[in-house]
Scaffold this motif. Structure first.
Motif, short mmCIF file in Angstrom:
data_model
loop_
_atom_site.label_atom_id
_atom_site.label_comp_id
_atom_site.label_asym_id
_atom_site.label_seq_id
_atom_site.Cartn_x
_atom_site.Cartn_y
_atom_site.Cartn_z
N GLU A 189 30.77 11.12 -57.54
CA GLU A 189 31.45 9.94 -57.02
C GLU A 189 32.74 10.31 -56.31
O GLU A 189 33.47 11.21 -56.74
CB GLU A 189 31.76 8.98 -58.17
N LYS A 190 33.01 9.60 -55.20
CA LYS A 190 34.24 9.82 -54.45
C LYS A 190 34.63 8.51 -53.76
O LYS A 190 33.82 7.59 -53.66
CB LYS A 190 34.05 10.93 -53.42
N PRO A 191 35.86 8.41 -53.30
CA PRO A 191 36.29 7.17 -52.63
C PRO A 191 35.56 7.01 -51.29
O PRO A 191 35.16 7.99 -50.66
CB PRO A 191 37.79 7.37 -52.42
N LYS A 192 35.41 5.75 -50.87
CA LYS A 192 34.73 5.48 -49.60
C LYS A 192 35.47 6.10 -48.42
O LYS A 192 34.88 6.64 -47.50
CB LYS A 192 34.60 3.97 -49.39
N ASN A 193 36.79 6.00 -48.44
CA ASN A 193 37.61 6.58 -47.38
C ASN A 193 38.68 7.47 -48.03
O ASN A 193 39.76 7.00 -48.36
CB ASN A 193 38.26 5.48 -46.53
N PRO A 194 38.38 8.76 -48.20
CA PRO A 194 39.29 9.65 -48.93
C PRO A 194 40.67 9.83 -48.31
O PRO A 194 41.60 10.21 -48.99
CB PRO A 194 38.55 10.99 -48.94
N GLU A 228 39.56 16.57 -49.73
CA GLU A 228 38.33 17.37 -49.64
C GLU A 228 38.52 18.69 -48.91
O GLU A 228 37.57 19.44 -48.73
CB GLU A 228 37.23 16.54 -48.99
N ASP A 257 42.37 7.36 -46.82
CA ASP A 257 43.07 6.08 -46.79
C ASP A 257 44.43 6.25 -47.45
O ASP A 257 44.56 6.89 -48.50
CB ASP A 257 42.23 5.03 -47.55
N TYR A 281 29.39 17.07 -53.48
CA TYR A 281 28.88 15.99 -52.63
C TYR A 281 28.03 14.98 -53.40
O TYR A 281 27.90 13.83 -52.97
CB TYR A 281 28.11 16.56 -51.43
N TYR A 332 37.96 10.55 -57.41
CA TYR A 332 36.86 11.52 -57.43
C TYR A 332 36.39 11.77 -58.86
O TYR A 332 37.18 11.71 -59.80
CB TYR A 332 37.30 12.87 -56.85
#
Length: 152
Positions: free
Chosen positions: A99-104, A26, A106, A96, A90
């Motif tokens: 959709e995106k990963p919960k913990n980008p 991001e 990780d 914003y 993503y």
């Protein structure tokens, strides 16, 4: 295996960023392209939205002039980032509301992104995928076909 200078440099930068926790999908300075371009964010002006494959006017001018950034054409940079973001989970463009990963950040998410990017970088330079480990498991006459050099 013989690799190009741009591929070798890109792999080193991505490897270092991954292991130093300096890879962030991001952030335009810490994403795949940001790291390849020495943490510069000037590349973001090549398109109007993060992750899209369409060059804007500035990007088209650079592409037409044959401009390269650390060896990569503007369109190649957009494709690298597009691949990275999609493989990280993503929805493109980066926004914003999408959709995106919960913990980008990780490690598993980043590894998935980098694996796809490395595959593409190798493709661009017509080099066998350096992430392909399947040769290690090939055998002939009940013996390994290739040896694993662990002297590194």
């Amino acid at each position: 295996m013989k690799t190009s200078k741009r591929l070798e440099q890109a792999l080193k930068k991505l490897y270092t960023a991954f292991h130093n926790n300096e890879l962030n999908p991001e952030c335009c300075k810490q994403c795949a392209v940001g790291n390849i371009l020495d943490n510069a964010d000037s590349w973001k002006h090549l398109s109007d939205s993060h992750g899209v494959l369409e060059l804007n006017y500035i990007g088209k001018v650079h592409e037409t002039l044959g401009r390269r950034f650390n060896g990569y054409r503007p369109l190649e940079l957009l494709k690298i980032e597009n691949i990275f973001l999609k493989a990280c989970g993503y929805t493109i463009p980066l926004h914003y509301k999408n959709e995106k990963p919960k913990n980008p950040t990780d490690k598993d998410v980043l590894f998935n992104g980098l694996s796809e990017v490395v595959t593409f970088l190798c493709y661009l330079d017509n080099v066998s995928n350096v992430m392909d480990y399947t040769k290690l498991f090939e055998f002939e006459n009940e013996k390994p076909k290739y040896t694993l050099d662990l002297s590194g």
